[in-house]
Motif scaffolding. Structure first.
Motif, PDB file in Angstrom:
ATOM      1  N   UNK A 215       0.823  -1.203   0.000  1.00  0.00           N
ATOM      2  CA  UNK A 215       0.000   0.000   0.000  1.00  0.00           C
ATOM      3  C   UNK A 215       0.861   1.259   0.000  1.00  0.00           C
ATOM      4  N   UNK A 216       1.880   1.261   0.823  1.00  0.00           N
ATOM      5  CA  UNK A 216       2.736   2.440   0.915  1.00  0.00           C
ATOM      6  C   UNK A 216       3.519   2.696  -0.375  1.00  0.00           C
ATOM      7  N   UNK A 217       3.716   1.653  -1.193  1.00  0.00           N
ATOM      8  CA  UNK A 217       4.489   1.799  -2.428  1.00  0.00           C
ATOM      9  C   UNK A 217       3.613   2.146  -3.630  1.00  0.00           C
ATOM     10  N   UNK A 218       2.287   2.092  -3.449  1.00  0.00           N
ATOM     11  CA  UNK A 218       1.380   2.358  -4.569  1.00  0.00           C
ATOM     12  C   UNK A 218       1.184   3.862  -4.755  1.00  0.00           C
ATOM     13  N   UNK A 219       1.227   4.284  -6.014  1.00  0.00           N
ATOM     14  CA  UNK A 219       1.087   5.699  -6.344  1.00  0.00           C
ATOM     15  C   UNK A 219      -0.205   5.988  -7.102  1.00  0.00           C
TER      16      UNK A 219
ATOM     17  N   UNK B  75      -6.403  -3.708 -14.672  1.00  0.00           N
ATOM     18  CA  UNK B  75      -5.943  -2.477 -14.032  1.00  0.00           C
ATOM     19  C   UNK B  75      -4.426  -2.380 -14.198  1.00  0.00           C
ATOM     20  N   UNK B  76      -3.934  -1.147 -14.088  1.00  0.00           N
ATOM     21  CA  UNK B  76      -2.498  -0.883 -14.133  1.00  0.00           C
ATOM     22  C   UNK B  76      -2.136  -0.044 -12.905  1.00  0.00           C
ATOM     23  N   UNK B  77      -1.152  -0.534 -12.134  1.00  0.00           N
ATOM     24  CA  UNK B  77      -0.776   0.129 -10.882  1.00  0.00           C
ATOM     25  C   UNK B  77       0.652   0.654 -11.015  1.00  0.00           C
ATOM     26  N   UNK B  78       0.807   1.968 -10.820  1.00  0.00           N
ATOM     27  CA  UNK B  78       2.122   2.598 -10.859  1.00  0.00           C
ATOM     28  C   UNK B  78       2.647   2.673  -9.432  1.00  0.00           C
ATOM     29  N   UNK B  79       3.870   2.137  -9.248  1.00  0.00           N
ATOM     30  CA  UNK B  79       4.462   2.091  -7.923  1.00  0.00           C
ATOM     31  C   UNK B  79       5.452   3.247  -7.734  1.00  0.00           C
ATOM     32  N   UNK B  80       5.699   3.594  -6.468  1.00  0.00           N
ATOM     33  CA  UNK B  80       6.650   4.670  -6.171  1.00  0.00           C
ATOM     34  C   UNK B  80       8.080   4.284  -6.542  1.00  0.00           C
TER      35      UNK B  80
END
Length: 390
Positions: free
Chosen positions: A269-273, A287-292
């Motif tokens: 969760x903390x790494x998800x942007x 879906x597409x998830x961009x990480x920090x």
């Protein structure tokens, strides 16, 4: 003279004998009447009756004759025992007349009337007090207080509750509809309870829920909550600790995404942007998830919660930043590989549009994406690692 005396003595003796016999006879009769004495005592009684009375005749100097009788100790003992054995008759209850019962009946009736009168007066008094209270200001809702809110204005809570000042306080207090209205119209409210303060004041105890993400719209960012509801208030500066949902036009997809998001580990969760809704022809839940950290995760809302917690392990094995594909299995490839693949696909598309029959792209008409992934040199290792994790 002596003859007369002897006759007289003889007559007296016979008389005494007669008296003695008579007395003995009477005592026998008394013995016969004592049916309650035991047999042994009755035998003793008969035995004692043989010599019960002793008669002594004495003659004084004046010529008078005195007859004395003496009772034996045995007779006295028997008489004492007779007294003990004799039962006194029970006294029968005296029958009371109607005149004797009349005062008690009057007393009972008086008590019953007093009880009835007290009951009637109590009912009348309570009814009168209830009527007075109903028309008094104390029975009207005077104020609604709100406690526990941090972000939501208290006035909004009161407004959305539906409470009406001046209406009967009890009819409003004992209904649950105002609490349901508050939760329904204020997405940030997790729960609300109520209590009564004083005679006509209602206190609302509100528990707010914190946002866990944001939804990006054309006019700003709106907080999202665990149950998938979107807050009514917007913000221009969302908290960077929470991801932003983009292009989620359907509310049911937002709720589904938030349900899955709640199962993610804190590290993920903390790494998800950012989370993009990116459906394809084959998968409308894509879906597409961009990480920090610069990587991108591709997956499906239907099963992303079962795979995404493996992301930290996969990211450690990646030589360079790229994509972690979790649609079918779990494997990764670099952005360079993806860009090359997209370029090849674009050339094929353009050639087909021109109608060029001689396609000579990398020595093959069709580009196999799996073969391009081998350019990274780590696909096989990733697949083995993913199989171990599964």
């Amino acid at each position: 003279m002596s003859n007369k005396k002897s006759k007289k003595n003889t007559s007296r003796a016979s008389k005494d004998d007669h008296v003695k016999k008579g007395k003995a006879t009477n005592m026998h009769e008394e013995t016969d009447g004592m049916t309650e004495l035991p047999s042994d005592r009755l035998a003793k009684r008969h035995q004692s009756n043989q010599n019960v009375t002793y008669i002594t005749i004495e003659e004084t100097d004046t010529g008078e004759t005195i007859i004395k009788s003496e009772e034996s100790d045995e007779e006295i003992l028997v008489e004492k025992e007779e007294v003990k054995e004799t039962k006194e008759p029970k006294e029968l209850p005296k029958s009371q007349s109607y005149a004797d019962k009349l005062p008690k009946m009057k007393q009972k009736r008086r008590k019953k009337l007093n009880r009835r009168l007290a009951t009637i007066l109590t009912i009348f008094g309570v009814s009168a007090l209830a009527l007075i209270y109903y028309v008094s200001p104390f029975s009207k809702l005077g104020e609604v207080k709100v406690q526990g809110v941090k972000t939501i204005p208290p006035e909004r809570i009161v407004e959305t509750s539906g409470y009406k000042l001046g209406d009967n306080v009890w009819s409003q207090y004992y209904t649950e509809q105002p609490l349901k209205n508050i939760v329904k119209r204020n997405p940030r409210v997790a729960s609300v309870t109520k209590s009564l303060s004083g005679l006509n004041h209602i206190v609302l105890h509100v528990k707010e829920q914190d946002e866990i993400a944001y939804e990006k719209r054309s006019d700003g960012y709106y907080p999202l909550f665990k149950d998938g509801r979107v807050a009514n208030e917007k913000t221009d500066n969302p908290d960077s600790h929470y991801p932003v949902l983009i292009d989620f036009s359907d509310k049911k997809y937002v709720q589904k995404m938030m349900t899955s998001y709640d199962t993610f580990s804190d590290e993920v969760k903390e790494n998800m942007k950012e989370i993009y809704y990116a459906p394809s022809k084959a998968n409308k839940y894509r879906i597409s998830i961009i990480m920090h950290d610069g990587n991108e995760i591709i997956g499906s809302m239907t099963d992303i919660e079962n795979k995404i917690n493996y992301y930290p392990q996969v990211a450690q094995q990646m030589a360079e930043m790229g994509i972690v594909d979790m649609e079918a299995g779990i494997y990764s490839y670099s952005y360079e590989t993806r860009d090359e693949y997209e370029k090849q696909q674009q050339k094929i598309k353009e050639a087909r549009e021109r109608g060029d029959a001689d396609l000579d792209l990398e020595g093959s008409e069709e580009i196999n994406f799996d073969e391009i992934l081998n350019l990274d040199g780590n696909q096989e290792a990733n697949e083995n690692e993913n199989a171990d994790m599964e």
